[in-house]
Structures are given as structure tokens and as C-alpha cells.
Design a protein around this motif. Structure first.
Motif, mmCIF file in Angstrom:
data_model
loop_
_atom_site.group_PDB
_atom_site.id
_atom_site.type_symbol
_atom_site.label_atom_id
_atom_site.label_comp_id
_atom_site.label_asym_id
_atom_site.label_seq_id
_atom_site.Cartn_x
_atom_site.Cartn_y
_atom_site.Cartn_z
ATOM 1 N N THR A 128 0.835 -1.213 0.000
ATOM 2 C CA THR A 128 0.000 0.000 0.000
ATOM 3 C C THR A 128 0.866 1.258 0.000
ATOM 4 O OG1 THR A 128 -0.161 -0.125 2.430
ATOM 5 C CG2 THR A 128 -1.938 -1.130 1.139
ATOM 6 N N GLY A 129 1.964 1.228 0.793
ATOM 7 C CA GLY A 129 2.867 2.367 0.801
ATOM 8 C C GLY A 129 3.510 2.592 -0.548
ATOM 9 N N GLY A 130 3.888 1.496 -1.222
ATOM 10 C CA GLY A 130 4.491 1.597 -2.545
ATOM 11 C C GLY A 130 3.531 2.149 -3.584
ATOM 12 N N ILE A 131 2.274 1.713 -3.512
ATOM 13 C CA ILE A 131 1.261 2.219 -4.450
ATOM 14 C C ILE A 131 1.049 3.714 -4.254
ATOM 15 C CG2 ILE A 131 -1.203 2.150 -5.022
ATOM 16 C CD1 ILE A 131 -1.126 -0.857 -4.437
ATOM 17 N N MET A 132 0.962 4.139 -2.982
ATOM 18 C CA MET A 132 0.769 5.564 -2.709
ATOM 19 C C MET A 132 1.987 6.386 -3.126
ATOM 20 S SD MET A 132 -1.399 5.631 0.893
ATOM 21 C CE MET A 132 -0.505 4.298 1.700
ATOM 22 N N LEU A 133 3.183 5.819 -2.972
ATOM 23 C CA LEU A 133 4.390 6.496 -3.440
ATOM 24 C C LEU A 133 4.352 6.671 -4.953
ATOM 25 C CD1 LEU A 133 7.019 4.701 -1.189
ATOM 26 C CD2 LEU A 133 6.791 7.182 -1.376
ATOM 27 N N ALA A 134 3.887 5.638 -5.668
ATOM 28 C CA ALA A 134 3.782 5.714 -7.124
ATOM 29 C C ALA A 134 2.770 6.781 -7.549
ATOM 30 C CB ALA A 134 3.383 4.353 -7.687
ATOM 31 N N ILE A 135 1.664 6.859 -6.797
ATOM 32 C CA ILE A 135 0.641 7.873 -7.108
ATOM 33 C C ILE A 135 1.213 9.274 -6.922
ATOM 34 C CG2 ILE A 135 -1.569 8.841 -6.344
ATOM 35 C CD1 ILE A 135 -2.435 5.976 -5.636
ATOM 36 N N VAL A 136 1.950 9.475 -5.820
ATOM 37 C CA VAL A 136 2.583 10.776 -5.583
ATOM 38 C C VAL A 136 3.584 11.089 -6.687
ATOM 39 C CG1 VAL A 136 4.096 12.093 -4.046
ATOM 40 C CG2 VAL A 136 2.271 10.668 -3.086
ATOM 41 N N SER A 137 4.344 10.072 -7.101
ATOM 42 C CA SER A 137 5.329 10.248 -8.164
ATOM 43 C C SER A 137 4.672 10.699 -9.462
ATOM 44 C CB SER A 137 6.097 8.940 -8.397
ATOM 45 O OG SER A 137 7.015 9.074 -9.461
ATOM 46 N N ILE A 138 3.558 10.064 -9.814
ATOM 47 C CA ILE A 138 2.826 10.434 -11.031
ATOM 48 C C ILE A 138 2.269 11.847 -10.892
ATOM 49 C CG2 ILE A 138 0.791 9.919 -12.429
ATOM 50 C CD1 ILE A 138 1.210 6.957 -11.737
#
Length: 304
Positions: free
Chosen positions: A193-203
């Protein structure tokens, strides 16, 4: 599980968060020279979560969690990884890895103060002395003219402080939250979940996503170390300890982390260590010692 075996696991887990996490400052510093910070962290934790789930399945561990546990692992993943780790990696674009580790060494102070404010935990006289020494150490660290005069240094220090607040609150939250009892499942969902949210922030921030075949060799090795050692081994150990000992005791990894980070940063990245930084480190770590002195490990649910 017997008491003796549990004790051995606790000792090994402390070694992981003491020594391995000390080296992750260097690894992140190397990787962020080529990769965008939130993309870097997102890849790290997403890949690590997949590997952890594979390990769990090979051990015939069920990956099922309740809706409440999924919510709690998402919250802790956000606090520890999306904010806690993501902001720290952003800060490493502006400050040395050893300096970042020294500033984060004040985390036990933040945990103690938060526990006092949020949980009403009584602060002992020794801890009060530790808090005073800790603040003096932090002041000595961040007040150096040769540091604050550099571009981006103040921003980096602020980001590290925000990272500490998020990590400290996450430590308290995890200690009370309903989370999966299996440490692999717990850490896996937090990292997913943390990785997915990091990816969303990155995008959202418009970061560049670079394929692994285009990464430089040192970046590839750094990412491998962050995934295997920093994430799978150390972060799993961290979550295990939060369920077995008090949050402020877990936060004592900051005794060793800055020493490891300073040595590696000086040795490999040729980072400069000032005399004032050394004095600040001694004062700060003495304060952390006072905070944790005379405390004992309190094993919970030994027979679980």
C-alpha cells in the motif's frame, strides 16, 4: 514459541534495524542521484512486497486480512513509507546521508513527546534530562553556518523533521492497531500500500520513470540492497519489534544508525564530517541514552 527463541529473534531484529538501516542512507543517497525520490521508493517497496508475499505463500501462510487490518496497514504504510521514507529520500537530494542520519537520531525524543501528548505517558526525570540534551544536540547540528548556508539545506532539514513526525506517530499507531499477526503479511501489505501511494505521488508530481535497464550499475546494486536488506529484512524486523517491545525502545536504532551512516558517507561518498557535527552527535546520543536508560524489554504475548 519459547521465551529463549523469542529473545533470539528480538536480538536479531535489533541488529537488522541497527546496522542494516544505517547503511540505507548511503544506498538511498546513491540511488537518488539518478532516480526521482518517490519513484525510487515506490519501486523499492512494491517489489519488496511481492517478494515478501511469495515468501509467505512458500511458507503456506495465508495472505487474507480483514478490512480493518487492510485499513490499518494502509495507514501505517502511508505514515512509515509514503511520508516517512519518501520525504527522507527527497531530503537526501539536498543534504548529506550522514547529516540526515544524525538529525533522525533525535527521533526517540519525538516519540517520547508524542507518547506524553497522545497517550499521557509519564516522563521520568532521566528522560527530561535526555530531552534537554537532545534538543541541545539538534541545535548544535542544524545551526552550523557551513551547512545552513548551502542551497537546499534548510529545506532538507525541514523534510527530515516532517519525516520524523510521521515515523514517530506511525510507531505509536502500530503499537495499538489491529494488524495481521504474521510479520511477513503485516510488512507485505504495508509495503504494497505504501508503494502504491508512493507511485501515485510520483505520477502526480510528474517524476520521470526510468526502466531498470537504463540504471547505472551502482544504482542497481543500491536498489537491490534497499529491497532485500533495507525493506524485506529490516522493515519486517521493525514491525516485529513494535509488537514485542515499547516504541521508544525500538527507536533506539538511532544510536547506531548515524554512526554507520557517517562512516559510510565519509568512506564511500567523501562526505565531510565537521567537529561540531561530532560534538552534536555525542550530546544528542547521550540524550537518547538518558531517555532509554533503566528501561527493560517487555515481551508481550510470549506464548503466541
Amino acid at each position: 514459541m519459547s521465551v529463549s527463541r523469542k529473545t533470539v529473534l528480538i536480538i536479531l531484529a535489533f541488529f537488522a534495524i541497527y546496522v542494516i538501516w544505517g547503511s540505507t542512507y548511503l544506498l538511498n543517497k546513491i540511488a537518488v542521484t539518478q532516480l526521482a525520490p518517490f519513484f525510487l521508493s515506490g519501486v523499492r517497496f512494491a517489489v519488496a512486497s511481492v517478494i515478501i508475499f511469495i515468501i509467505a505463500k512458500s511458507l503456506k501462510v495465508s495472505l487474507y486480512i480483514s478490512k480493518k487490518q487492510l485499513l490499518n496497514t494502509t495507514i501505517s504504510g502511508f505514515l512509515f513509507l509514503t511520508l516517512g521514507n519518501g520525504l527522507a529520500v527527497v531530503a537526501l537530494q539536498y543534504i548529506d546521508s550522514g547529516f540526515a542520519a544524525l538529525e533522525i537520531a533525535s527521533q526517540p525524543l519525538v516519540v517520547l513527546i508524542m507518547m506524553r501528548i497522545l497517550l499521557g505517558k509519564r516522563i521520568s526525570t532521566m528522560s527530561y534530562i535526555g530531552v534537554v540534551l537532545g534538543f541541545i544536540g539538534v541545535f548544535l547540528l542544524v545551526s552550523q553556518k557551513e551547512i545552513i548556508s548551502k542551497d537546499g539545506q534548510i529545506l532538507g532539514m525541514i523534510l527530515i523533521f516532517a519525516c520524523m513526525l510521521s515515523w514517530a506517530y506511525g510507531s505509536i499507531f502500530v503499537g495499538k492497531a489491529d494488524l495481521p499477526s504474521n510479520i511477513f503479511v503485516n510488512a507485505g501489505y504495508q509495503m504494497l500500500t505504501g508503494g502504491i501511494m508512493l507511485a501515485i505521488v510520483s505520477i502526480f508530481l510528474g517524476e520521470s520513470w526510468v526502466l531498470p535497464n537504463l540504471w547505472e550499475t551502482d544504482v542497481k546494486w543500491s536498489m537491490l540492497g534497499l529491497i532485500i536488506f533495507g525493506s524485506i529484512i529490516a522493515f519486517t524486523s521493525f514491525n516485529f519489534l513494535l509488537k514485542e517491545v515499547s516504541p521508544e525502545k525500538v527507536a533506539t536504532n538511532t544510536y547506531v544508525n548515524p554512526i554507520i551512516a557517517l562512516i559510510l558517507g565519509w568512506w564511500i561518498l567523501d562526505e565531510h564530517i565537521t567537529l561540531q557535527s561530532i560534538i552534536a552527535a555525542v550530546v544528542l546520543l547521550t540524550g537518547v541514552y538518558f531517555i532509554n536508560t533503566k528501561r527493560t524489554f517487555k515481551l508481550k504475548n510470549i506464548g503466541r
